[in-house]
Design an enzyme around this catalytic site. Sequence first.
Site, short mmCIF file in Angstrom:
data_model
loop_
_atom_site.label_atom_id
_atom_site.label_comp_id
_atom_site.label_asym_id
_atom_site.label_seq_id
_atom_site.Cartn_x
_atom_site.Cartn_y
_atom_site.Cartn_z
CB SER A 113 -0.96 -0.05 1.18
OG SER A 113 -1.86 1.00 1.10
CG HIS A 114 0.51 3.65 3.45
ND1 HIS A 114 -0.33 2.59 3.70
CD2 HIS A 114 1.16 3.88 4.60
CE1 HIS A 114 -0.20 2.21 4.96
NE2 HIS A 114 0.69 2.97 5.52
CG ASP A 277 -2.77 4.05 -1.29
OD1 ASP A 277 -3.55 3.93 -2.24
OD2 ASP A 277 -2.73 3.24 -0.33
CG ASP A 279 -3.11 -0.38 -2.07
OD1 ASP A 279 -2.91 0.78 -1.66
OD2 ASP A 279 -3.78 -1.22 -1.43
CG ASP A 281 -6.22 1.07 -0.49
OD1 ASP A 281 -5.28 1.89 -0.50
OD2 ASP A 281 -6.21 0.04 0.21
NE ARG A 282 -3.65 4.44 3.29
CZ ARG A 282 -2.99 4.66 4.41
NH1 ARG A 282 -2.47 5.84 4.65
NH2 ARG A 282 -2.83 3.69 5.28
CD GLU A 363 -9.57 2.56 7.84
OE1 GLU A 363 -9.17 2.21 8.96
OE2 GLU A 363 -9.12 2.08 6.79
CB SER A 365 -5.42 6.23 7.33
OG SER A 365 -6.42 5.26 7.05
CE LYS A 376 -7.29 2.36 2.79
NZ LYS A 376 -6.96 1.08 3.43
NE ARG A 496 -1.04 4.48 12.08
CZ ARG A 496 -0.06 4.63 11.18
NH1 ARG A 496 0.62 5.76 11.15
NH2 ARG A 496 0.24 3.67 10.33
#
Length: 543
Positions: A113-114, A277, A279, A281-282, A363, A365, A376, A496
Amino acid sequence: MENITVATQPIEGQKPGTSGLRKKTRVFMGPHYLENFVQAIWNGIGGVVGKTLILGGDGRYFNDRAAQVILRMAAASGAAKVIVGQGALLSTPAASNLIRQHKTDGGIIMSASHNPGGPDEDFGVKFNTSNGGPAPEEVTNAIFAATESIREYQIVETQDIDLSVVGNQTLGDMTIAVVDPVTDYAALMETLFDFHAIRALFSGGFRLRFDAMHAITGPYATEILERRLGAAGGSVVNATPLPDFGGGHPDPNPIWAKDLMDHMMGPDAPDFGAASDGDGDRNMVVGRGIYVGPSDSLAVLAANAHLAPGYAEGLMGAARSMPTSGAVDRVAEALGIACYETPTGWKFFGNLLDAGRATICGEESAGTGSDHVREKDGLWAVLLWLNILAVSGKSVAEIMADHWATYGRNYYSRHDYEGVDAGDAAKMMAVLTSRLSGLPGQSFAGLAVTTADDFAYNDPVDRSRSEHQGLRIEFEGGSRVVFRLSGTGTVGATLRVYLERYEDDPTLLDQETMVALAPIIAAAEEIAGITAATGRDAPDVMT
Ligand code: VG1
Ligand code: CO
């Protein structure tokens, strides 16, 4: 072609985290590492004999090699068919869509991902179930258990499979169908949004800058935004997926997408900016001169979704992860729909979406999505924003001002302390956990604590319970701080700290976020002693 059984031993640490198994790429490339995990997936889901799976990834370093191994292992274990994105590429939402559309038994997404990519960065593997969503904890637990007892794996020996051309081929008894990664996804988007209105927006001179950050969304964004919707050529930048994402972090936030922020805050800023991002999804959304935080974006999308044809009949419900701000809760209340609060990670939305209890989820994020897939979806969020802008005729700044005037504003920020010593971080969380029950009634930096707990979630659909999902401390007036350890990092621990303050005084809706949050930040430090525990006097990343 020969089917061989390879003796192996369990490898420690193959426990899937918030979103699949993520490790340093070199770890994944080590002897038996990927093979053990893939065999454990097969074992954990009851085998793949006769099953059909989807396979694709975000194109990061080792994506191509891993795809060859996974195909050979699927064939060796008796899978009937694997549908693969051309070049072994698929964005996460596109993979989710293919699983659903072809009614397959699930799929494997190769992505971290990110997280950055490259031989010295990160790689990941995630299994999604037949609903198209990330495997729920019950399944990831079974996969993890299988990694702990594995003794052998099956693989066929063969030449590399050519994944560069669309069409069918066979590997032993298994069919490999190579498909265009974009086509079906783009068609789905056309059913949800008013492409006619968005096209009119662009032909009226509306300017867009979409930063694909050298990651998987490039081909999707170019096809949909430029070719189908008529955004000016060159609106999509950094559009070619690269194995190392151009050396950057493919994480769409003001820090890692600084170039986009500079454009959007500059004198000749386009009307709308967005990024996605690794992949896909963001998403990050930014208007001319105004950054839209992900929690606010979720709330705005929920409030205005009815302007898009796919959501014209309204929402059945909304859901957000616990650390996400309560902005969407206020929208749900006004709409008279339910709002669910789940643990971090998209897998927890799956049951709500399947059961028709929620239509939109999000989310903090930078992930938002709906029941159109079970992940997402970055480009989906961008298209819904464009649809809302096109139909309302408002600018991003106007939409935000109207939203805050109507619902009040949840000032929000997340502070990340990365690569902290894992023992130190665990100790800080343990100490804080032990103190939780004594906090209500005490004041920190002038803020009185009303409630404090260790968040646990009872899934209303399957009644499963997930504990220890973050420490929440609420203050008088609805402000709060949440402490949580990341489940996607590959080095040490990432702490976090999520900070939130609600404001509905009309004269106080226009503050700098960090100014508005200063009292909460001070209280968080006083409560948890972050500096003393981590040895850091400032967060590494603030979003
Ligand atoms: C992070 C985010 C979480 C997100 C997850 C996967 O997890 O906080 O909201 O679902 O990444 O996103 P964590 O455990 O590090 O806080 V992605 O785009 O990696 O699929
Ligand atoms: Co992602």
